[in-house]
Design a protein around this motif. Structure first.
Motif, PDB file in Angstrom:
ATOM      1  N   HIS A 285    -148.150-120.955  -9.966  1.00 65.36           N
ATOM      2  CA  HIS A 285    -147.793-122.160 -10.724  1.00 65.36           C
ATOM      3  C   HIS A 285    -147.177-123.242  -9.834  1.00 65.36           C
ATOM      4  N   LYS A 286    -146.582-122.859  -8.729  1.00 66.73           N
ATOM      5  CA  LYS A 286    -145.967-123.836  -7.824  1.00 66.73           C
ATOM      6  C   LYS A 286    -147.011-124.691  -7.105  1.00 66.73           C
ATOM      7  N   TYR A 287    -148.259-124.249  -7.115  1.00 62.97           N
ATOM      8  CA  TYR A 287    -149.343-124.978  -6.461  1.00 62.97           C
ATOM      9  C   TYR A 287    -150.149-125.834  -7.447  1.00 62.97           C
ATOM     10  N   MET A 288    -149.916-125.644  -8.734  1.00 64.83           N
ATOM     11  CA  MET A 288    -150.717-126.328  -9.758  1.00 64.83           C
ATOM     12  C   MET A 288    -150.397-127.820  -9.788  1.00 64.83           C
ATOM     13  N   GLU A 289    -151.456-128.610  -9.818  1.00 62.90           N
ATOM     14  CA  GLU A 289    -151.306-130.055  -9.914  1.00 62.90           C
ATOM     15  C   GLU A 289    -151.645-130.558 -11.312  1.00 62.90           C
ATOM     16  N   SER A 290    -152.287-129.701 -12.102  1.00 61.88           N
ATOM     17  CA  SER A 290    -152.688-130.097 -13.463  1.00 61.88           C
ATOM     18  C   SER A 290    -152.923-128.831 -14.273  1.00 61.88           C
ATOM     19  N   SER A 291    -153.377-129.014 -15.477  1.00 64.33           N
ATOM     20  CA  SER A 291    -153.678-127.858 -16.315  1.00 64.33           C
ATOM     21  C   SER A 291    -154.906-127.121 -15.767  1.00 64.33           C
ATOM     22  N   ILE A 292    -155.046-125.871 -16.176  1.00 68.68           N
ATOM     23  CA  ILE A 292    -156.182-125.071 -15.737  1.00 68.68           C
ATOM     24  C   ILE A 292    -157.002-124.630 -16.946  1.00 68.68           C
ATOM     25  N   ALA A 293    -158.280-124.435 -16.726  1.00 68.25           N
ATOM     26  CA  ALA A 293    -159.175-123.969 -17.784  1.00 68.25           C
ATOM     27  C   ALA A 293    -159.215-122.453 -17.838  1.00 68.25           C
ATOM     28  N   ALA A 294    -158.961-121.796 -16.704  1.00 64.93           N
ATOM     29  CA  ALA A 294    -159.087-120.337 -16.671  1.00 64.93           C
ATOM     30  C   ALA A 294    -158.426-119.773 -15.425  1.00 64.93           C
ATOM     31  N   ALA A 295    -158.182-118.464 -15.498  1.00 67.06           N
ATOM     32  CA  ALA A 295    -157.719-117.702 -14.341  1.00 67.06           C
ATOM     33  C   ALA A 295    -158.306-116.305 -14.443  1.00 67.06           C
TER      34      ALA A 295
ATOM     35  N   ASP B 264    -163.234-128.883 -13.891  1.00 63.06           N
ATOM     36  CA  ASP B 264    -161.994-128.194 -14.268  1.00 63.06           C
ATOM     37  C   ASP B 264    -161.267-127.654 -13.040  1.00 63.06           C
ATOM     38  N   SER B 265    -159.998-127.323 -13.249  1.00 62.93           N
ATOM     39  CA  SER B 265    -159.202-126.586 -12.272  1.00 62.93           C
ATOM     40  C   SER B 265    -159.049-125.167 -12.788  1.00 62.93           C
ATOM     41  N   VAL B 266    -159.138-124.184 -11.874  1.00 69.32           N
ATOM     42  CA  VAL B 266    -159.082-122.775 -12.236  1.00 69.32           C
ATOM     43  C   VAL B 266    -158.347-121.997 -11.146  1.00 69.32           C
ATOM     44  N   VAL B 267    -158.011-120.733 -11.457  1.00 71.65           N
ATOM     45  CA  VAL B 267    -157.275-119.887 -10.520  1.00 71.65           C
ATOM     46  C   VAL B 267    -157.991-118.554 -10.346  1.00 71.65           C
ATOM     47  N   ASP B 268    -158.166-118.152  -9.083  1.00 74.81           N
ATOM     48  CA  ASP B 268    -158.530-116.781  -8.756  1.00 74.81           C
ATOM     49  C   ASP B 268    -157.248-116.176  -8.214  1.00 74.81           C
TER      50      ASP B 268
ATOM     51  N   LEU C 145    -152.271-123.340 -18.926  1.00 79.53           N
ATOM     52  CA  LEU C 145    -153.585-123.115 -19.527  1.00 79.53           C
ATOM     53  C   LEU C 145    -153.864-124.141 -20.612  1.00 79.53           C
ATOM     54  N   LYS C 146    -155.031-124.773 -20.538  1.00 78.44           N
ATOM     55  CA  LYS C 146    -155.454-125.739 -21.549  1.00 78.44           C
ATOM     56  C   LYS C 146    -155.777-125.012 -22.855  1.00 78.44           C
ATOM     57  N   PRO C 147    -155.708-125.707 -23.989  1.00 76.02           N
ATOM     58  CA  PRO C 147    -156.188-125.087 -25.229  1.00 76.02           C
ATOM     59  C   PRO C 147    -157.645-124.635 -25.056  1.00 76.02           C
ATOM     60  N   ASN C 148    -157.955-123.471 -25.555  1.00 78.58           N
ATOM     61  CA  ASN C 148    -159.251-122.805 -25.403  1.00 78.58           C
ATOM     62  C   ASN C 148    -159.487-122.300 -23.983  1.00 78.58           C
TER      63      ASN C 148
ATOM     64  N   LEU D 215    -166.308-119.037  -9.375  1.00 79.25           N
ATOM     65  CA  LEU D 215    -165.522-120.105  -9.997  1.00 79.25           C
ATOM     66  C   LEU D 215    -165.858-121.469  -9.382  1.00 79.25           C
ATOM     67  N   ALA D 216    -166.007-121.506  -8.066  1.00 74.02           N
ATOM     68  CA  ALA D 216    -166.332-122.774  -7.382  1.00 74.02           C
ATOM     69  C   ALA D 216    -167.653-123.325  -7.876  1.00 74.02           C
ATOM     70  N   ASN D 217    -168.615-122.461  -8.102  1.00 78.87           N
ATOM     71  CA  ASN D 217    -169.900-122.921  -8.617  1.00 78.87           C
ATOM     72  C   ASN D 217    -169.788-123.424 -10.057  1.00 78.87           C
ATOM     73  N   LEU D 218    -168.884-122.859 -10.834  1.00 81.81           N
ATOM     74  CA  LEU D 218    -168.690-123.336 -12.205  1.00 81.81           C
ATOM     75  C   LEU D 218    -168.005-124.700 -12.250  1.00 81.81           C
ATOM     76  N   VAL D 219    -166.972-124.900 -11.425  1.00 80.58           N
ATOM     77  CA  VAL D 219    -166.225-126.164 -11.486  1.00 80.58           C
ATOM     78  C   VAL D 219    -166.915-127.275 -10.713  1.00 80.58           C
ATOM     79  N   GLY D 220    -167.747-126.917  -9.752  1.00 83.25           N
ATOM     80  CA  GLY D 220    -168.475-127.920  -8.979  1.00 83.25           C
ATOM     81  C   GLY D 220    -167.593-128.682  -8.012  1.00 83.25           C
ATOM     82  N   ALA D 221    -168.205-129.629  -7.339  1.00 86.08           N
ATOM     83  CA  ALA D 221    -167.519-130.389  -6.289  1.00 86.08           C
ATOM     84  C   ALA D 221    -166.342-131.197  -6.814  1.00 86.08           C
ATOM     85  N   GLU D 222    -166.384-131.578  -8.086  1.00 82.95           N
ATOM     86  CA  GLU D 222    -165.306-132.379  -8.673  1.00 82.95           C
ATOM     87  C   GLU D 222    -164.155-131.520  -9.187  1.00 82.95           C
ATOM     88  N   GLY D 223    -164.350-130.205  -9.230  1.00 86.09           N
ATOM     89  CA  GLY D 223    -163.319-129.300  -9.727  1.00 86.09           C
ATOM     90  C   GLY D 223    -162.435-128.779  -8.615  1.00 86.09           C
ATOM     91  N   LYS D 224    -161.563-127.845  -8.992  1.00 77.25           N
ATOM     92  CA  LYS D 224    -160.614-127.285  -8.027  1.00 77.25           C
ATOM     93  C   LYS D 224    -160.403-125.808  -8.341  1.00 77.25           C
TER      94      LYS D 224
END
Length: 185
Positions: free
Chosen positions: A84-94, A22-26, A126-129, A38-47
């Motif tokens: 939001h100007k930096y977002m490339e896709s939807s996010i799961a959380a912030a 997933d992609s997320v925001v701090d 923000l993605k649904p849920n 957050l980095a540990n939750l999204v892993g190497a494939e996340g952002k």
């Protein structure tokens, strides 16, 4: 203790919404602890997009991530109101930790107008849920203003689109931090 303290509950909420990749925001990276979590939750494939306006916060977050060999984070010296100007896709959380940087300059605090602008924009991404977690520290004059403004803003969110939770302990001092969590339905 069965009831979770504020930061533990904030992390619990985030773990419910975030999956690997997933992609997320701090929104207020501060010393980098939430960014690392957050980095540990999204892993190497996340952002993770990590924002702060203070040099010391950018330095500390970057140092902590380097110590843990984390490279899925983009640390950004900018205000969360333009996240939001930096977002490339939807996010799961912030997550937002509002107030001031504990070991920093206490005259530099989050501001209600920039926080509300940030939340309003991030709700569109923000993605649904997905969830936005605001840890509100209001033991200073600006924090009291931010608390009132955020509560007013959140009360206007359409209940058909968002669930808004306030989590606080009623028997703790008047200035104890609390959480506002916004889940997109």
């Amino acid at each position: 203790m069965i009831l979770k303290q504020m930061l533990d509950y904030a992390k619990f909420l985030l773990t419910q919404a975030i999956a690997a990749g997933d992609s997320v925001v701090d929104a207020t990276c501060g010393n980098g602890n939430d960014t690392l979590f957050l980095a540990n939750l999204v892993g190497a494939e996340g952002k993770v997009y990590a924002f702060d306006i203070q040099d010391v916060a950018i330095t500390e977050t970057t140092r902590l991530l380097a110590e843990h060999n984390i490279d899925c984070v983009q640390v950004i010296k900018d205000g969360h109101e333009v996240a939001h100007k930096y977002m490339e896709s939807s996010i799961a959380a912030a997550i937002f930790n509002l107030g001031y940087l504990p070991k920093g300059d206490h005259s530099i605090t989050t501001q209600s107008h920039t926080t509300i602008t940030a939340v309003d924009h991030l709700l569109d991404y923000l993605k649904p849920n997905g969830i936005i977690v605001l840890v509100v520290y209001h033991g200073h004059s600006n924090g009291k203003l931010e608390k009132r403004a955020l509560r007013s803003f959140c009360q206007t969110l359409d209940q058909k689109s968002f669930s808004v939770l306030e989590y606080k302990f009623l028997n703790q001092k008047n200035n104890a931090p609390f959480i506002i969590a916004i889940e997109k339905l």
